[in-house]
Design a protein around this motif. Structure first.
Motif, short mmCIF file in Angstrom:
data_model
loop_
_atom_site.label_atom_id
_atom_site.label_comp_id
_atom_site.label_asym_id
_atom_site.label_seq_id
_atom_site.Cartn_x
_atom_site.Cartn_y
_atom_site.Cartn_z
N ILE A 43 0.76 -1.28 -0.07
CA ILE A 43 0.15 -0.03 0.07
C ILE A 43 0.83 1.40 0.11
O ILE A 43 0.72 2.28 -0.80
CB ILE A 43 -1.00 -0.07 1.31
CG1 ILE A 43 -1.96 -1.05 1.22
CG2 ILE A 43 -1.89 1.29 1.19
CD1 ILE A 43 -2.96 -1.26 -0.10
N ASN A 44 1.86 1.24 0.83
CA ASN A 44 2.92 2.41 0.83
C ASN A 44 3.50 2.51 -0.34
O ASN A 44 3.76 3.71 -0.89
CB ASN A 44 3.79 2.30 2.17
CG ASN A 44 3.06 2.64 3.16
OD1 ASN A 44 2.97 3.93 3.40
ND2 ASN A 44 2.98 1.78 4.23
N LYS A 45 3.78 1.55 -1.32
CA LYS A 45 4.56 1.70 -2.52
C LYS A 45 3.53 2.37 -3.47
O LYS A 45 3.82 3.26 -4.37
CB LYS A 45 4.89 0.34 -2.94
CG LYS A 45 6.33 -0.01 -2.07
CD LYS A 45 6.77 -1.40 -2.54
CE LYS A 45 8.09 -1.95 -2.10
NZ LYS A 45 8.61 -3.15 -2.05
N LEU A 46 2.30 1.69 -3.18
CA LEU A 46 1.43 2.57 -4.07
C LEU A 46 1.03 3.90 -3.97
O LEU A 46 0.91 5.06 -4.86
CB LEU A 46 -0.19 1.63 -4.20
CG LEU A 46 -0.07 0.32 -4.92
CD1 LEU A 46 -1.22 -0.53 -4.24
CD2 LEU A 46 -0.03 0.31 -6.40
N ILE A 47 1.15 4.35 -2.92
CA ILE A 47 0.94 5.66 -2.29
C ILE A 47 2.09 6.48 -2.79
O ILE A 47 1.96 7.70 -3.53
CB ILE A 47 0.68 5.55 -0.73
CG1 ILE A 47 -0.74 5.17 -0.53
CG2 ILE A 47 0.79 7.36 -0.52
CD1 ILE A 47 -0.67 5.42 0.98
N GLN A 48 3.18 5.92 -2.85
CA GLN A 48 4.39 6.51 -3.25
C GLN A 48 4.41 6.91 -4.86
O GLN A 48 4.73 7.95 -5.55
CB GLN A 48 5.79 5.61 -2.96
CG GLN A 48 6.14 5.98 -1.55
CD GLN A 48 7.25 4.92 -1.37
OE1 GLN A 48 7.77 4.34 -1.93
NE2 GLN A 48 7.69 4.99 0.04
N ARG A 49 3.81 5.91 -5.58
CA ARG A 49 3.71 5.94 -6.97
C ARG A 49 2.56 7.13 -7.31
O ARG A 49 2.68 7.90 -8.27
CB ARG A 49 3.39 4.67 -7.48
CG ARG A 49 4.69 3.77 -7.50
CD ARG A 49 4.71 2.40 -8.17
NE ARG A 49 4.20 2.62 -9.59
CZ ARG A 49 2.94 2.38 -10.30
NH1 ARG A 49 2.30 1.52 -9.63
NH2 ARG A 49 2.64 2.46 -11.41
N VAL A 50 1.47 6.94 -6.50
CA VAL A 50 0.31 7.87 -6.77
C VAL A 50 0.55 9.43 -6.53
O VAL A 50 0.25 10.47 -6.77
CB VAL A 50 -0.84 7.61 -6.12
CG1 VAL A 50 -1.17 7.94 -4.80
CG2 VAL A 50 -2.25 8.16 -6.76
#
Length: 174
Positions: free
Chosen positions: A118-125
């Protein structure tokens, strides 16, 4: 030895799926498996240690179950995750309460595959934002999903896909 540990973990997961994890006593758990509390303590320091290890396993299973793809479009993937978690709160309330609301997680990203993804997705978004901004966004998303899931679990409201989608997009400023 390892079979006993697996038996304890699997039995705990089964129980967590059927009732509030806070109602599970160590004595009842060990008696149902046919082991002594001494045998339990050979594998776990205490019940919190058991819950921590169960949380790690369930985090991995949830990541696989949701078919989480950190390389996909991050906004779409976060929406998919939010929707699926809300539906799981509706269909498997005790299991989701344990996964999302028990204290053994403590946002430990290194051991919890799901939180890390989830944190990796947030960093990408949110690639141009600093770490503090991403942490704030994570907390907002996590709080919404947990809170809304708890409302669904407790029968206060029913799952509403439009509400989840609109809230997620507002949080992501889309």
């Amino acid at each position: 030895m390892k079979n006993t540990k697996s038996l304890i973990l699997n039995t705990t997961i089964e129980w967590i799926s059927e009732k509030d994890y806070r109602e599970i006593s160590l004595r009842t758990l060990t008696n149902s498996i046919g082991i002594t509390t001494g045998a339990f303590y050979k594998h776990f320091n205490n019940k919190e240690d058991l819950y921590y290890q169960v949380s790690i396993l369930l985090s991995q299973e949830l990541t696989e179950r949701l078919n989480l793809d950190i390389t996909a479009d991050p906004t779409s993937e976060l929406l998919k995750v939010a929707e699926q978690i809300c539906l799981l709160f509706q269909n498997e309330p005790y299991l989701m309460a344990f996964i999302m609301l028990n204290q053994s997680n403590n946002l430990d990203r290194q051991n919890f595959v799901f939180l890390d993804a989830i944190n990796k997705l947030i960093q990408r978004v949110n690639p141009t934002k600093n770490e503090q901004s991403n942490k704030a966004l994570f907390i907002q998303l996590w709080s919404f999903i947990q809170g809304y899931g708890a409302l669904i679990k407790n029968g206060v409201t029913n799952y509403d896909r439009g509400l989840v989608k609109n809230t997620l997009y507002k949080l992501l400023e889309k």
